[in-house]
Design a protein around this motif. Structure first.
Motif, PDB file in Angstrom:
ATOM      1  N   THR A  12       0.850  -1.200   0.000  1.00  0.00           N
ATOM      2  CA  THR A  12       0.000   0.000   0.000  1.00  0.00           C
ATOM      3  C   THR A  12       0.881   1.244   0.000  1.00  0.00           C
ATOM      4  O   THR A  12       1.981   1.244   0.555  1.00  0.00           O
ATOM      5  N   CYS A  56      -3.385   3.342  -0.082  1.00  0.00           N
ATOM      6  CA  CYS A  56      -4.028   2.815  -1.296  1.00  0.00           C
ATOM      7  C   CYS A  56      -3.307   1.555  -1.756  1.00  0.00           C
ATOM      8  O   CYS A  56      -2.064   1.477  -1.693  1.00  0.00           O
ATOM      9  N   ALA A  81      -1.146  10.038  -3.119  1.00  0.00           N
ATOM     10  CA  ALA A  81      -2.034   9.204  -2.308  1.00  0.00           C
ATOM     11  C   ALA A  81      -1.883   9.592  -0.843  1.00  0.00           C
ATOM     12  O   ALA A  81      -0.764   9.777  -0.348  1.00  0.00           O
ATOM     13  N   GLY A 123      -5.664   6.809   2.109  1.00  0.00           N
ATOM     14  CA  GLY A 123      -6.526   5.936   1.312  1.00  0.00           C
ATOM     15  C   GLY A 123      -7.153   6.596   0.100  1.00  0.00           C
ATOM     16  O   GLY A 123      -7.891   5.950  -0.649  1.00  0.00           O
TER      17      GLY A 123
END
Ligand code: LLP
Length: 430
Positions: free
Chosen positions: A11, A15, A404, A407
């Motif tokens: 991640t 994300c 990003a 999230g």
């Protein structure tokens, strides 16, 4: 350092890297904005503890796009620009011009004019030609501009070592030993239009030890005291440039911002105490340390070439066009499989780019789990001087850039298309 979700995927900014690759395409450069903010705040917090005046001026050459300028502004930072392009990016980002410093060893008349028109906060004057241009541009006006003098300090730092030479062989800044810096000082002090706020020096990049900065502080304070006696001028600001090293691979052991800053401030106070000078503000210009480790390059794996008993190449859909650093500086990076970054390695591969050049290798001898065409490969810590040094070699468009955070992923630079690439071409025969 590597974060994963319940599916075991890498991640970035909360994300899923596989989703990002699928939603935005590859090659893709993704920034974890939380990491950018964290790094910036580390510099601020370290200075806040020392109670001295300071500014953190992000060197936008490391990544010069509107989105980062906006984040730096939100973080109350200053910004360094080195061209009209970086300057206009800051303007387009709504960055307050008073907090912008303009650098460069060959600013053109047009660029200086633009900087004056835009009311840039500080011009870091590099040479006599620039002094002349500024005087010409401001002649007959009542305007004043804040300037700093860039000095060639005779100190160069690379990783743990620094070299002190009487005179430095550098295209940047006024030479001290030959008296050119002193001549520049006299010229600026005599000027109606140039308001000198202090001295600037930059000693290198990817620096892993503080000793070069200590030497620089000593040198600048001594010089300031000497020139104060001679000319009655003392600097309000000492700008020590950037260069704070980051971790690209496990072999890099960088210092924390506070390790640098606490030592710099300790040295500064000790040196100032030996003089009649007031404590100046310290400005720093980190670029790499702000955006480097926050950036990830996502690629799709394609071809595989196994040369028995020699090497296995896996090729990805990007390479030297979006990250020239391995080819240009033999820079080392670490890659991992985005779908399972924690899996044990089963093979050692060399990650090759897609460009027509043998030297287009992103990572040599990278241990990885089994990979298949279509898998997403993440190269870590590509956030500094990757996108900003990207090219269109082989007429390949530059990748998209995504920010990003918590999230949420936002496209901040579109992918360059074939029509973007052809847009500036004109017919010769038709
Ligand atoms: N200030 C000045 C005056 C500089 O010349 C530089 C970088 C910086 C600040 C920011 O340095 P940093 O904190 O990012 O190390 N393309 C090379 C790096 C070139 C750095 C040039 N000057 C690379 O990819 O490693």
């Amino acid at each position: 350092m590597v974060k994963t979700n319940t599916q075991g995927h890498l991640t970035i900014g909360g994300c899923d890297a596989i989703d990002l690759a699928h939603n935005f395409g590859t090659p893709l450069i993704v920034y974890d904005v939380t990491k950018i903010r964290y790094q910036f705040e580390q510099f601020q917090a370290a200075f806040d503890e020392t109670k001295i005046n300071y500014e953190i001026s992000y060197a936008s050459k490391a990544l010069a796009i509107k989105a980062i300028d906006q984040v730096i502004n939100q973080e109350q930072g200053h910004l360094d620009v080195v061209s009209s392009g970086e300057l206009m990016t800051a303007v387009a980002a709504g960055f307050p011009m008073a907090k912008v410093s303009f650098h460069g060893n060959n600013k053109t008349r047009a660029e200086l004019n633009l900087a004056l028109d835009q009311h840039v906060g500080t011009i870091i004057v590099d040479n006599f030609y620039e002094l002349t241009l500024l005087e010409q541009l401001l002649a007959g006006t009542a305007s004043q501009i804040n300037v700093m003098l860039r000095l060639a300090p005779g100190i160069t730092a690379h990783t743990h070592e620094y070299i002190q030479t009487g005179q430095v062989d550098s295209k940047f800044g006024f030479d001290i030993a030959s008296g050119q810096a002193e001549q520049a000082l006299k010229q600026v002090l005599a000027s109606q239009h140039l308001h000198l706020i202090g001295y600037h020096a930059h000693i290198g990049s990817q620096i892993m030890a503080v000793n070069g900065f200590s030497a620089l502080v000593k040198k600048l304070v001594k010089l300031s005291a000497n020139w104060q006696e001679k000319y009655g001028y003392q600097p309000a600001v000492l700008n020590l440039g950037g260069g704070f090293g980051i971790q690209y691979t496990a072999n890099d052991q960088p210092l924390l911002p506070k390790n640098f800053i606490h030592q710099i401030v300790t040295d500064l106070k000790a040196e100032i105490a030996k003089t009649n000078l007031n404590l100046p503000a310290i400005w720093l210009e980190p670029g790499r340390a702000i955006v480097g480790t926050a950036g990830y390059s996502l690629y799709t794996i394609g071809a595989r070439k196994e040369i028995p008993n020699l090497r296995t190449y896996i090729s990805v859909d990007g390479g030297m066009g979006d990250n020239i650093r391995p080819s240009l500086y033999q820079a080392k990076y670490q890659a991992l499989l985005a779908s399972n970054p924690l899996a044990s390695p089963t093979q050692t591969v060399t990650v090759a780019g897609r460009y027509c050049e043998s030297g287009d290798i992103l990572v040599k001898n990278q241990p990885l789990p089994d990979t298949s065409p279509g898998d997403i490969l993440a190269v870590l810590a590509t956030g500094a001087y990757g996108y900003s040094m990207a090219s269109n070699y082989n007429r390949v468009g530059r990748p998209a850039v995504v920010f990003a955070e918590n999230g949420q992923a936002k496209l901040v630079v579109k992918r360059e298309t074939a029509s973007d690439l052809i847009r500036l071409d004109l017919d010769y025969l038709n």
